[in-house]
Design a protein around this motif. Structure first.
Motif, PDB file in Angstrom:
ATOM      1  N   TYR A  20      -6.030  62.674  26.447  1.00  0.00           N
ATOM      2  CA  TYR A  20      -4.585  62.567  26.313  1.00  0.00           C
ATOM      3  C   TYR A  20      -3.954  63.275  27.489  1.00  0.00           C
ATOM      4  CZ  TYR A  20       0.119  62.717  24.387  1.00  0.00           C
ATOM      5  OH  TYR A  20       1.463  62.555  24.208  1.00  0.00           O
ATOM      6  N   GLN A  25       2.346  61.784  28.427  1.00  0.00           N
ATOM      7  CA  GLN A  25       2.370  61.490  26.992  1.00  0.00           C
ATOM      8  C   GLN A  25       1.650  60.173  26.719  1.00  0.00           C
ATOM      9  OE1 GLN A  25       6.411  61.806  25.582  1.00  0.00           O
ATOM     10  NE2 GLN A  25       6.540  63.969  26.119  1.00  0.00           N
ATOM     11  N   ALA A  26       0.420  60.098  27.218  1.00  0.00           N
ATOM     12  CA  ALA A  26      -0.332  58.846  27.130  1.00  0.00           C
ATOM     13  C   ALA A  26      -1.784  59.089  26.761  1.00  0.00           C
ATOM     14  CB  ALA A  26      -0.261  58.113  28.466  1.00  0.00           C
ATOM     15  N   GLY A  40       0.959  54.479  26.313  1.00  0.00           N
ATOM     16  CA  GLY A  40       2.026  55.461  26.423  1.00  0.00           C
ATOM     17  C   GLY A  40       3.367  54.766  26.329  1.00  0.00           C
TER      18      GLY A  40
END
Length: 119
Positions: A20, A25-26, A40
């Motif tokens: 992660y 934020q993916a 994401g």
């Protein structure tokens, strides 16, 4: 498009690892240390999956499906992003994930390929 189903599908491919990326934020999926899928969001945080694709096929997919765009924050020639709210079937998406995985796998050294296959 069912995100959990696609995440599980990624994990079924031989040698797949997941991490992660906090800054993006993916969720990222790799084979042999090389990324083949990323889940994401775009710049407005709209959920997408980004996949590697053969350039000619990438262009054809973008022309055929409204929910497929050039890879967000990626090389636009070799990557496509697909919006999760598009009406593409899970079967098509799994096929595109497998295509991405195979493109990356084929670029790995024979030694790494054999290590993955023999596990």
């Amino acid at each position: 498009m069912d995100k959990v189903r696609l995440q599980l599908f990624c994990h079924t491919l031989p040698g797949t690892t997941h991490d992660y990326q906090v800054d993006w934020q993916a969720d990222r999926y790799h084979v042999g240390g090389k990324m083949f899928a990323m889940m994401g969001g775009d710049s407005q945080r709209k959920p997408i999956i980004t996949l590697k694709c053969e350039p000619t096929r990438a262009e054809e997919l973008r022309e055929t499906y409204q929910g497929i765009i050039p890879g967000h924050y990626m090389n636009k020639t070799h990557w496509n992003s697909i919006y999760f709210d598009s009406n593409l079937s899970n079967d098509l998406l799994e096929n595109l994930i497998l295509h991405s995985y195979n493109l990356v796998f084929q670029k790995l050294t024979k030694k790494v390929q054999n290590q993955i296959i023999s596990k």
